[in-house]
Design a protein around this motif. Structure first.
Motif, PDB file in Angstrom:
ATOM      1  N   UNK A   1       0.825  -1.214   0.000  1.00 38.75           N
ATOM      2  CA  UNK A   1       0.000   0.000   0.000  1.00 38.75           C
ATOM      3  C   UNK A   1       0.858   1.262   0.000  1.00 38.75           C
ATOM      4  N   UNK A   2       1.951   1.209   0.775  1.00 43.27           N
ATOM      5  CA  UNK A   2       2.831   2.383   0.912  1.00 43.27           C
ATOM      6  C   UNK A   2       4.186   2.078   0.297  1.00 43.27           C
TER       7      UNK A   2
ATOM      8  N   UNK B   1      14.501   9.842   3.432  1.00 39.50           N
ATOM      9  CA  UNK B   1      13.830  10.291   2.200  1.00 39.50           C
ATOM     10  C   UNK B   1      14.822  10.748   1.127  1.00 39.50           C
ATOM     11  N   UNK B   2      16.106  11.009   1.525  1.00 38.15           N
ATOM     12  CA  UNK B   2      17.105  11.433   0.536  1.00 38.15           C
ATOM     13  C   UNK B   2      17.635  10.255  -0.272  1.00 38.15           C
ATOM     14  N   UNK B   3      17.338   9.031   0.181  1.00 40.30           N
ATOM     15  CA  UNK B   3      17.890   7.879  -0.539  1.00 40.30           C
ATOM     16  C   UNK B   3      17.433   7.908  -1.993  1.00 40.30           C
ATOM     17  N   UNK B   4      18.400   7.720  -2.897  1.00 39.12           N
ATOM     18  CA  UNK B   4      18.078   7.844  -4.326  1.00 39.12           C
ATOM     19  C   UNK B   4      17.041   6.824  -4.780  1.00 39.12           C
ATOM     20  N   UNK B   5      17.009   5.667  -4.132  1.00 38.30           N
ATOM     21  CA  UNK B   5      16.024   4.643  -4.515  1.00 38.30           C
ATOM     22  C   UNK B   5      14.606   5.131  -4.207  1.00 38.30           C
ATOM     23  N   UNK B   6      14.421   5.725  -3.032  1.00 37.74           N
ATOM     24  CA  UNK B   6      13.089   6.245  -2.679  1.00 37.74           C
ATOM     25  C   UNK B   6      12.727   7.448  -3.535  1.00 37.74           C
ATOM     26  N   UNK B   7      13.740   8.296  -3.797  1.00 34.42           N
ATOM     27  CA  UNK B   7      13.463   9.476  -4.635  1.00 34.42           C
ATOM     28  C   UNK B   7      13.054   9.047  -6.040  1.00 34.42           C
ATOM     29  N   UNK B   8      13.659   7.969  -6.537  1.00 43.03           N
ATOM     30  CA  UNK B   8      13.293   7.452  -7.874  1.00 43.03           C
ATOM     31  C   UNK B   8      11.843   6.969  -7.864  1.00 43.03           C
ATOM     32  N   UNK B   9      11.455   6.262  -6.793  1.00 41.82           N
ATOM     33  CA  UNK B   9      10.083   5.742  -6.706  1.00 41.82           C
ATOM     34  C   UNK B   9       9.088   6.908  -6.648  1.00 41.82           C
ATOM     35  N   UNK B  10       9.402   7.919  -5.852  1.00 33.42           N
ATOM     36  CA  UNK B  10       8.491   9.071  -5.737  1.00 33.42           C
ATOM     37  C   UNK B  10       8.411   9.827  -7.066  1.00 33.42           C
ATOM     38  N   UNK B  11       9.556   9.960  -7.748  1.00 35.35           N
ATOM     39  CA  UNK B  11       9.563  10.664  -9.041  1.00 35.35           C
ATOM     40  C   UNK B  11       8.661   9.937 -10.045  1.00 35.35           C
ATOM     41  N   UNK B  12       8.703   8.605 -10.006  1.00 31.48           N
ATOM     42  CA  UNK B  12       7.870   7.811 -10.924  1.00 31.48           C
ATOM     43  C   UNK B  12       6.382   7.977 -10.571  1.00 31.48           C
TER      44      UNK B  12
ATOM     45  N   UNK C   1       5.036  10.635  -9.169  1.00 29.69           N
ATOM     46  CA  UNK C   1       4.642  11.991  -9.560  1.00 29.69           C
ATOM     47  C   UNK C   1       4.467  12.076 -11.079  1.00 29.69           C
ATOM     48  N   UNK C   2       5.435  11.487 -11.813  1.00 26.49           N
ATOM     49  CA  UNK C   2       5.417  11.574 -13.280  1.00 26.49           C
ATOM     50  C   UNK C   2       4.180  10.891 -13.864  1.00 26.49           C
ATOM     51  N   UNK C   3       3.747   9.771 -13.251  1.00 30.20           N
ATOM     52  CA  UNK C   3       2.664   8.985 -13.858  1.00 30.20           C
ATOM     53  C   UNK C   3       1.330   9.164 -13.125  1.00 30.20           C
ATOM     54  N   UNK C   4       1.380   9.781 -11.945  1.00 29.49           N
ATOM     55  CA  UNK C   4       0.144   9.970 -11.180  1.00 29.49           C
ATOM     56  C   UNK C   4      -0.376   8.694 -10.541  1.00 29.49           C
ATOM     57  N   UNK C   5       0.436   7.641 -10.515  1.00 32.26           N
ATOM     58  CA  UNK C   5      -0.026   6.381  -9.924  1.00 32.26           C
ATOM     59  C   UNK C   5      -0.092   6.500  -8.392  1.00 32.26           C
ATOM     60  N   UNK C   6      -1.044   5.800  -7.787  1.00 26.52           N
ATOM     61  CA  UNK C   6      -1.107   5.835  -6.319  1.00 26.52           C
ATOM     62  C   UNK C   6      -0.705   4.484  -5.714  1.00 26.52           C
ATOM     63  N   UNK C   7      -0.038   3.632  -6.516  1.00 25.08           N
ATOM     64  CA  UNK C   7       0.440   2.351  -5.988  1.00 25.08           C
ATOM     65  C   UNK C   7       1.610   2.565  -5.044  1.00 25.08           C
ATOM     66  N   UNK C   8       1.780   1.644  -4.113  1.00 24.07           N
ATOM     67  CA  UNK C   8       2.956   1.631  -3.260  1.00 24.07           C
ATOM     68  C   UNK C   8       3.823   0.427  -3.614  1.00 24.07           C
ATOM     69  N   UNK C   9       4.926   0.255  -2.887  1.00 25.49           N
ATOM     70  CA  UNK C   9       5.793  -0.907  -3.127  1.00 25.49           C
ATOM     71  C   UNK C   9       6.731  -1.096  -1.946  1.00 25.49           C
ATOM     72  N   UNK C  10       7.015  -2.371  -1.659  1.00 28.15           N
ATOM     73  CA  UNK C  10       8.061  -2.682  -0.687  1.00 28.15           C
ATOM     74  C   UNK C  10       9.333  -2.926  -1.506  1.00 28.15           C
TER      75      UNK C  10
END
Ligand code: ATP
Length: 294
Positions: free
Chosen positions: A49-50, A64-75, A77-86
């Motif tokens: 979910x998150x 939150x500065x981790x590049x992996x998390x920033x990449x996930x958030x950027x994706x 924002x770019x696509x408007x998806x509300x999916x989460x991922x572990x």
């Protein structure tokens, strides 16, 4: 949509890294040759979910500065998806080692979540998104062997003439890339363009690995050695083994190019007996890719 996806995200080294004086936007123009290695972090993404991130195999605190998390958030924002991922990343690439570990992780997360969430972005769309996260992300996505210009995000692939066998001397104490560039500016304050890399590019397309002797070069080595005299000493000890020795990126990893896997194995064994932490790798390797999806 998939339940889980596994991605391999390879490290890179720079076979040549020529640096110019900073541009008005603060970035240093580069002429570089990137080479990806068969040394990679494993990135698992699962539906959740998150968004969450766990790093295995290193003691880096996740924030939150981790590049992996920033990449996930950027994706998101770019696509408007509300999916989460572990997201779970099993690290092999040395942290802050000059081998683009963070950028590799960002590239891996982009590829993994694009598949998990069924977003359908093309590799060039992922590269465009990735270049905003870090200059090395587009190359980490592409892999192989390539010329990088501008900040390193303008890429032209090179057809490699041969495989390279590497011994990597890694150091537990990482280096800050911005600190190394700052020292570079102090040591070379006059305006200048990055030097040409034509000669090494020609040699890489040739038929013999011996043609690379004397051509591996890194303008960040001197500033890195100023900041870390221990790395200069290790470099001087390693110099003369193999075909060539070069500092990887902004250091502290030292890469020794060998004529064959056998020579590299013998050298690695000797360095380990001297108390050094050593990895072996072959390049060029494929870029970030999915190994399992279901
Ligand atoms: P480059 O070669 O691109 O300069 P590097 O290999 O020297 O990078 P990284 O391993 O990318 O360095 O790490 C540099 C810093 O980035 C680390 O000190 C860490 O704080 C931060 N970082 C953010 N995300 C990650 C990540 N997923 N893995 C490793 N470091 C990360």
């Amino acid at each position: 949509m998939k339940n889980s996806v596994t991605v391999h995200a390879p490290a890179k080294i720079n076979l040549a890294l020529r640096v110019g004086s900073p541009r008005p936007d603060g970035f240093h123009p580069l002429n570089t040759v990137f080479c990806s290695l068969d040394l990679y972090d494993v990135i698992d993404v699962e539906q959740a979910d998150e968004l969450s991130l766990e790093l295995v195999g290193c003691d880096l605190e996740v924030d939150e500065h981790n590049l992996a998390l920033r990449a996930a958030r950027a994706l998101q924002t770019r696509t408007g998806t509300n999916h989460g991922a572990r997201i779970t990343i099993t690290k092999t690439i040395p942290v802050a080692g000059g081998m683009a570990g963070g950028s590799a992780n960002a590239a891996g997360v982009l590829v993994g979540l694009n598949e998990l969430w069924d977003l359908g972005l093309t590799t060039s769309e992922l590269a465009e998104l990735g270049s905003e996260l870090g200059s090395d992300v587009p190359f980490c996505l592409m892999g192989g062997l390539a010329i990088g210009t501008s900040r390193g995000e303008n890429l032209v692939p090179i057809r490699p003439g041969f495989f390279q066998s590497w011994v990597l001397i890694v150091n537990d104490e990482g280096m800050s890339t911005p600190a190394v560039f700052k020292k570079y500016d102090e040591l070379r304050p006059e305006p200048h363009e990055p030097a040409s890399i034509e000669e090494i590019v020609a040699a890489l397309q040739g038929s013999s690995i011996d043609g690379l002797a004397g051509l591996l070069v890194n303008d960040l080595a001197e500033p890195a050695f100023h900041l870390r005299p221990d790395i200069r000493r290790t470099f001087e000890r390693a110099h003369g083994s193999g075909i060539a020795t070069v500092l990887s990126g902004s250091g502290p990893t030292i890469a020794i190019l060998c004529t064959s896997d056998q020579e590299a194995d013998v050298l690695a064994e000797g360095l380990r007996n001297d108390g050094m932490r050593v990895l072996r790798a072959v390049g060029p390797a494929v870029g970030t890719h999915i190994v399992r999806s279901n």
